[in-house]
Design a protein around this motif. Structure first.
Motif, short mmCIF file in Angstrom:
data_model
loop_
_atom_site.label_atom_id
_atom_site.label_comp_id
_atom_site.label_asym_id
_atom_site.label_seq_id
_atom_site.Cartn_x
_atom_site.Cartn_y
_atom_site.Cartn_z
N LEU A 46 0.81 -1.21 0.00
CA LEU A 46 0.00 0.00 0.00
C LEU A 46 0.85 1.27 0.00
O LEU A 46 0.31 2.37 -0.05
N ALA A 47 2.16 1.12 0.07
CA ALA A 47 3.04 2.28 -0.05
C ALA A 47 3.53 2.48 -1.48
O ALA A 47 4.04 3.55 -1.82
N ARG A 48 3.36 1.47 -2.32
CA ARG A 48 3.95 1.54 -3.65
C ARG A 48 3.33 2.62 -4.53
O ARG A 48 4.02 3.25 -5.33
N GLY A 49 2.03 2.84 -4.38
CA GLY A 49 1.40 3.90 -5.15
C GLY A 49 1.93 5.27 -4.75
O GLY A 49 2.16 6.13 -5.60
N CYS A 50 2.13 5.46 -3.44
CA CYS A 50 2.70 6.73 -2.95
C CYS A 50 4.13 6.91 -3.46
O CYS A 50 4.52 8.01 -3.88
N HIS A 51 4.92 5.84 -3.44
CA HIS A 51 6.29 5.94 -3.93
C HIS A 51 6.32 6.25 -5.42
O HIS A 51 7.16 7.02 -5.89
#
Length: 392
Positions: free
Chosen positions: A266-271
Motif C-alpha cells: 500500500l506504499a507503492r502507489g505513494c512511492h
C-alpha cells in the motif's frame, strides 16, 4: 438555485442534466451560446448540438419524464439542498479551472462550504491500521489549520479522514459517485448524514442515480478540482487514488504523498507518485506552509461572499491553532506505558495493545508520531522497536 422563483430555469437545467449522453462540455457550450437554460433547452430540442443524432438523447429532450423531474424538484425544495450551476457565482471557482469541469453540482448541506480552502485526503479502501491513523491525524491537523477536508466517502482512508474531521468539530466535504440522495457504500449512511449536517455532500449526478464503475473516476476529478492540493496516504499501484492525484496534477494543483515501508504494497502507489514529482510529506505542517498563501486568498473571497466579519475563521493559517482547537493527543502516561512495553526486539501492535492496555487505534497514532520523531523504528512484518542510538 431557489425552486419557486426559478422554476422554469430549474426545470430546464434538470432536463438538460438528465439528457442521456449530452455531457457537461456540450451543456456548457449550449449555455455559453444561448445564455440561459431555457434557451439552451430549446436549441437542444432543435438538434443544435453534437449529440443530436442520438435517439435516446433526442427522445428525452422532446419528452422528459415528468415524474422524474418532479422528484428532482421535490429533493431540491428540501432544506439545505441546492443545485449549483456553472453559470452562477455560487459555483466553486476552482472547479471551473479543471480540464473537464461539471456543468452543475447537487449539494446536500452547506453549499458555501465548497468555497472554503479544501485539501483532499484519499487513499486505499483496504488501508492498514497505521494508514487509517495517519489519515485521521493529518485530517485533524489540517482541519484545525482552517482547511475543509474533502474526500470520496469510500471505505478506508476516505472514511477515516471524514470521521476524524467531524469528530474534531470541523468541516468535511464528500464527493459522491451516486446521486446526492444515495450512499455508497451503504455502511456509511450514518457518516453521510453527519457530513450533510456539518459540511456538504456533493454530486454531479441527479437524485436517484445509482453508483456505477464509471462514476467513481468522474467523482475523483471533482475531489481534486475542488481542492488546493491532494494528499495520498496509502495506495496500491492500481488504486483509484492515483487517478485523483493525476487529476490534481493535470489541474495544476499540488500533490502530496506519504512514504511507507518498501515492503508494504500500500506504499507503492505513494512511492510511484513521489518518483513522478509528488511532494513527499511527513507532517501536516509541510502541507499547511505550502498551501496557506493560496488558501488565504480563497478564504478572503469566501469572507466577501458571506459578508462575514474579518475575524471569521475562514482563512488557513500557517500559525499553530489557538489553545483548545488542537486535536486531542494521548497523555504522557500512555507514552510511558508504550515505552515500557517496547524493547529492542520488534513487537506487533496486538502484543503492544495487550502489554499496555491501550486501544490499537491509539497505539497506531502514537507509534506513527514516535516513528516520525525518530524514537521508534518499524520492523519488517509490521512490528515496532525502540530506535538504537546511531541507527538510521
Amino acid at each position: 438555485m431557489d425552486v419557486e422563483s426559478n422554476r422554469a430555469s430549474l426545470e430546464a437545467w434538470l432536463i438538460l442534466l438528465r439528457a442521456p449522453g449530452l455531457g457537461a462540455a456540450t451543456l456548457r457550450a449550449l449555455l455559453a451560446r444561448h445564455g440561459s437554460a431555457e434557451s439552451a433547452l430549446a436549441a437542444a430540442r432543435r438538434g443544435e448540438h453534437e449529440r443530436a443524432a442520438d435517439a435516446a438523447c433526442a427522445g428525452w429532450l422532446r419528452a422528459p419524464d415528468a415524474a422524474t423531474i418532479a422528484n428532482d424538484l421535490t429533493w431540491l425544495a428540501a432544506p439545505e439542498h441546492a443545485l449549483l450551476t456553472f453559470d452562477t457565482s455560487d459555483f466553486p471557482a476552482l472547479l471551473n479551472e479543471i480540464p473537464s469541469p461539471p456543468a452543475a453540482l447537487f449539494v446536500a448541506g452547506d453549499a458555501s462550504a465548497l468555497w472554503r480552502p479544501q485539501i483532499a485526503i484519499v487513499g486505499s479502501r483496504n488501508a492498514s491500521q497505521g494508514g487509517l491513523a495517519t489519515a485521521a491525524a493529518f485530517a485533524r491537523a489540517l482541519a484545525a489549520a482552517g482547511f475543509a477536508v474533502t474526500s470520496g466517502l469510500a471505505e478506508g482512508i476516505d472514511g477515516a479522514a471524514h470521521t476524524a474531521t467531524l469528530d474534531a468539530g470541523d468541516i468535511t466535504i464528500a464527493v459522491l459517485g451516486t446521486g446526492p440522495d444515495l450512499v455508497y457504500p451503504p455502511k456509511h449512511r450514518e457518516l453521510a448524514a453527519r457530513i450533510a449536517m456539518q459540511g456538504a455532500l456533493v454530486s454531479e449526478f441527479p437524485p436517484g442515480t445509482p453508483g456505477q464503475p464509471t462514476h467513481f473516476p468522474r467523482r475523483n476529478r471533482i475531489i481534486a478540482g475542488l481542492s488546493l492540493g491532494t494528499l495520498v496516504v496509502e495506495a496500491g499501484v492500481r488504486s483509484g487514488s492515483l487517478i485523483t492525484a493525476r487529476n490534481a496534477s493535470e489541474s495544476g494543483r499540488e500533490v502530496f504523498a506519504i512514504p511507507g515501508s518498501i515492503h508494504n504494497p500500500l506504499a507503492r502507489g505513494c512511492h510511484q507518485l513521489i518518483r513522478s514529482g509528488a511532494k513527499l510529506v511527513e507532517t501536516a505542517e509541510e502541507i499547511i506552509s505550502e498551501l496557506a498563501p493560496l488558501a488565504q486568498r480563497l478564504g478572503s473571497s469566501l469572507r466577501e461572499r458571506l459578508d462575514a466579519p474579518q475575524s471569521a475563521p475562514l482563512v488557513v493559517t500557517s500559525q499553530p491553532p489557538p489553545p483548545g482547537t488542537r486535536p486531542a493527543t494521548p497523555p504522557r502516561a500512555d507514552y510511558a506505558k508504550l515505552f515500557a512495553a517496547l524493547g529492542h526486539d520488534a513487537l506487533g501492535i496486538d502484543q503492544l495493545a495487550e502489554r499496555t492496555g491501550l486501544a490499537v487505534a491509539t497505539l497506531s497514532s502514537m507509534l506513527l508520531m514516535l516513528e516520525l520523531e525518530g524514537e521508534v523504528v518499524a520492523a519488517r512484518g509490521g512490528g515496532y522497536a525502540r530506535r538504537v542510538p546511531g541507527q538510521g
